[in-house]
Design an enzyme around this catalytic site. Structure first.
Site, PDB file in Angstrom:
ATOM      1  CB  VAL A  68     -11.125   9.200   6.832  1.00  0.00           C
ATOM      2  CG1 VAL A  68     -11.294   7.853   6.134  1.00  0.00           C
ATOM      3  CG2 VAL A  68     -12.455   9.652   7.431  1.00  0.00           C
ATOM      4  CB  CYS A  69      -7.389   6.698   5.372  1.00  0.00           C
ATOM      5  SG  CYS A  69      -6.281   5.536   4.546  1.00  0.00           S
ATOM      6  CB  THR A  70      -2.712   8.204   5.733  1.00  0.00           C
ATOM      7  OG1 THR A  70      -3.213   8.643   4.467  1.00  0.00           O
ATOM      8  CG2 THR A  70      -2.315   6.739   5.659  1.00  0.00           C
TER       9      THR A  70
END
Length: 231
Positions: free
Chosen positions: A104-106
């Site tokens: 998720v995300c970075t």
């Protein structure tokens, strides 16, 4: 993996963005029979970005195998995780036997640093998509991207969309929809500013300026992590 109930591991590191994993945790823990674990290199207590503490975190080395391994992101903390050889080694070990390798995300940058995104399409936070390229990945501007057994989510709140998509893979769309209804996930944000395409230009410029200082360090850390993969 066996036919046992799914084991899901969130691989955490100090400074992780808590919503990157607490949103998906809420969804995935509702998957019938699922065992959802928080784990880190050292175990014990993890302090997330913003000061929230999570106790009873397991050691990654103590987890023999899992069905899903998920790496959340973290503002500056992601950069440290990308260069942590112990964390990356445990991530690669669990990913080798997992049914799905996810982020998720970075957290996608950490998957990249572990060599798990070569030749894959992937999502991450909109501000850092181009940093997937040095890891051999193709950035995609979508909330959830699946490429083979790799499933990646966009920035922070996309983790809930991501988790519902994973539940649908495991248990079908009806189960995912029932969980969605149970948590009343029906987003209706007060502003249409959740993506660079829809945010007012002045707001976009403000956020880009806020990220600019971190971007210099992050680009350097990505280059180093990518170089280590090629060594």
């Amino acid at each position: 993996m066996s036919d046992r109930e799914p084991v899901i591991v969130f691989a955490l590191f100090p400074g992780v963005t808590q919503l990157d994993f607490t949103g998906p945790h809420q969804v995935l823990s509702a998957l019938p029979g699922a065992e959802v674990m928080l784990a880190s290199s050292a175990g014990g207590t993890i302090e997330a970005g913003g000061g929230m503490n999570f106790a009873g975190v397991r050691r990654l080395a103590d987890i023999k195998e899992c069905d899903i391994v998920c790496v959340p992101g973290g503002r500056g903390a992601t950069d440290n995780a990308m260069l942590d050889p112990v964390f990356l080694a445990e991530l690669r070990r669990l990913a080798a036997g997992a049914r799905y390798v996810t982020s998720v995300c970075t957290g996608a940058l950490v998957l990249g640093a572990a060599g798990l995104l070569r030749g894959k399409r992937a999502a991450t936070h909109w501000a850092w998509r181009e940093l997937l390229v040095p890891f051999g990945a193709t950035p995609v501007a979508e909330r959830v991207v699946r490429d083979g057994n790799v499933i990646t989510g966009g920035g922070v709140t996309a983790g809930i969309d991501f988790a519902l998509a994973v539940v649908a893979e495991f248990a079908g769309a009806e189960t995912a929809q029932a969980i969605q209804l149970q948590i009343e996930y029906a987003p209706a944000p007060p502003f249409d500013a959740g993506s660079p395409e829809t945010a007012p230009p002045a707001i976009l410029a403000r956020v880009r300026e806020r990220n600019a200082a971190m971007a210099v360090d992050r680009q350097r850390q990505v280059a180093e992590a990518a170089a280590r993969l090629g060594a």
